[in-house]
Design an enzyme around this catalytic site. Structure first.
Site, PDB file in Angstrom:
ATOM      1  N   GLU A  40       0.819  -1.212   0.000  1.00 52.98           N
ATOM      2  CA  GLU A  40       0.000   0.000   0.000  1.00 52.98           C
ATOM      3  C   GLU A  40       0.853   1.263   0.000  1.00 52.98           C
ATOM      4  OE1 GLU A  40      -0.504  -2.658   1.861  1.00 52.98           O
ATOM      5  OE2 GLU A  40      -2.407  -3.376   1.034  1.00 52.98           O
ATOM      6  N   HIS A  96      -9.926  -6.084   8.584  1.00 52.60           N
ATOM      7  CA  HIS A  96     -10.861  -5.966   7.466  1.00 52.60           C
ATOM      8  C   HIS A  96     -12.169  -5.312   7.924  1.00 52.60           C
ATOM      9  CE1 HIS A  96      -8.099  -9.021   6.020  1.00 52.60           C
ATOM     10  NE2 HIS A  96      -8.654  -9.017   4.819  1.00 52.60           N
TER      11      HIS A  96
END
Lengths: 347, 109
Positions: free
Chosen positions: A81, A150
């Site tokens: 990321e 998540h």
């Protein structure tokens, strides 16, 4: 910001082609449609991230876009990321409009340096010479029984960074229009998609965006304002329906833009209802509810009937799937919050 | 319904292909997530591949003895449009249930 917000989306009156009929789409479908149109409208727009190309995204949001626009405009990245967002900085400097995806909320942590130190302040640092038109899509919040990292609610983190805009849609219509708008803005926008609402279908009218700036009254009411965003808006609408059975008319304010926050919209609603409950999934301490409570208190102190109540997640790491129904504010916890406000007596 | 193709993943560090030993599912079968789909052999070992998701098997690529390159299609699923992604499940839409009733004397109305 209303000028910037309304311009790309206001359909021309009169002699254009006939307006398309309203559609019924899931939020997935609405977001996919919006992304396709953003790529059509702006040849400098690029989509990239983990699995967004060939697979079409783990939630199918970019489904078919690589086939349609080619692998130079819609492409897969390594699982890094910091690289995805670092590349966004360079592409934005070079005149592109990056639309990166961070696959899950919790995966944004490795990119905080790029988001906070570069994307949020490059425009300021360069005195406007290097704007950062980066639309960062982040499937956000909990509710789908996913593993750790998540189900995070990162809005307080992003809202605290000057230079970033933060928005979260509540339904397919809002998702479609807010993403089209975010994808055309010259500023970095963190677009927090409520993943628990990806699959529910709803009406989308591509021709009539409605006002897109600030908050939106999702349901009018006169006794109390429930303030929410993302997936909590649908839950608050259910609560309002139940409260009506008890004779309490609850207004649901869908905040939509978390930064800049619509303080005027908050004050307008609460000055009418005189009671406010804010609902969010994020942990309670220093959550966005604290900022909202402060804003409402500053602006509505003399008319408030009770302190602003917060119904939130807990100050613990987001739990595993089998505990998330206890963590995320449920209908009864929100009703309890409303009852506490209704019962409050001064003195 | 949507079609979802699952390519042969890299089963080790930099492997380029694998040989099908035995299919453990057939076209038309309904499979669950993590259910063993196929046994394949690489230059390193023989392994069973678990299904990345639930769905109906539409097509399997290659029969016993066939060599499949990493990244080439291995199996195609048919999945309902509201099937969750690779991670998580679709939240059930249920009628809102409550235990808490509101009671208030609204002296201001």
């Amino acid at each position: 910001m209303s000028e910037t917000l309304s311009s790309p989306l206001s359909p021309a009156a009169g002699d254009g082609p006939a307006a398309p009929a309203p559609l019924t789409l899931s939020m997935q479908g609405a977001l996919n449609r919006a992304l396709g149109e953003v790529l059509e409208d702006n040849p400098k727009a690029l989509i990239f991230g983990e699995d967004v190309g060939r697979l079409g995204g783990v939630f199918r949001i970019t489904d078919g876009l690589q086939a349609r626009f080619g692998a130079e405009r819609v492409f897969d990245t390594p699982l890094a990321e910091s690289g995805i967002l670092g590349m966004s900085v360079g592409l934005a400097m070079a005149g592109f409009h990056p639309i990166p995806e961070v696959q899950f909320d919790g995966f944004a942590y490795p990119a905080v340096n790029q988001i906070v130190s570069q994307i949020g302040r490059m425009n300021y640092r360069s005195r406007g010479a290097l704007p950062m038109p980066v639309t960062l899509r982040v499937p956000s919040f909990g509710g789908i029984r996913a593993p750790e990292l998540h189900g995070e609610s990162l809005e307080s983190l992003f809202v605290h960074v000057p230079g970033l805009k933060v928005v979260s849609p509540a339904d397919p219509h809002q998702a479609y229009h807010l993403l089209r708008l975010a994808g055309s803005m010259p500023d970095p926008v963190i677009f927090m998609e409520p993943k628990a609402r990806y699959w529910q279908k709803g009406p989308v009218d591509p021709a009539d965006a409605g006002a897109l700036e600030g908050a939106r009254i999702a349901r009018p009411g006169r006794h109390l304002t429930l303030i929410a965003w993302g997936a909590m808006v649908a839950r608050c609408l259910q609560v309002a329906e139940l409260a009506a059975e008890d004779g309490i008319e609850v207004e649901v304010l869908d905040l939509r833009w978390l930064s800049p926050i619509d303080a005027d919209g908050l004050a307008e609603s609460v000055s009418r209802t005189r009671r406010a409950v804010v609902v969010h999934e994020a942990p309670r301490s220093s959550g966005l509810g604290a900022e909202i409570a402060a804003l409402v208190t500053e602006r509505c102190f003399n008319t408030l009937k009770a302190p602003v109540e917060r119904v939130t997640g807990f100050d613990v790491p987001y739990p595993s799937g089998d505990l998330e129904d206890e963590y995320i504010p449920n209908i009864d916890r929100i009703l309890f919050g409303i009852q506490r406000v209704l019962e409050h007596r001064r003195g | 319904m949507a079609e979802l193709s699952f390519p042969l993943p890299d089963l080790g560090e930099g492997l380029i292909e694998a040989t099908i030993l035995e299919w453990l599912v057939a076209e038309g079968d309904q499979v669950e997530r993590n259910q063993p789909l196929v046994e394949v052999e690489t230059t390193k070992s023989a392994v069973e591949l678990p299904s990345p998701q639930a769905g109906t098997v539409m097509k399997v690529h290659g029969e016993a003895g066939s060599v499949i390159a990493v990244g080439d299609p291995l199996i195609v699923f048919e999945v309902p449009d509201d099937t969750a992604g690779i991670v998580g499940t679709v939240p059930a839409e249920k009628a809102p249930a409550r235990r808490v009733r509101l009671s208030a004397v609204l002296d201001d109305d």
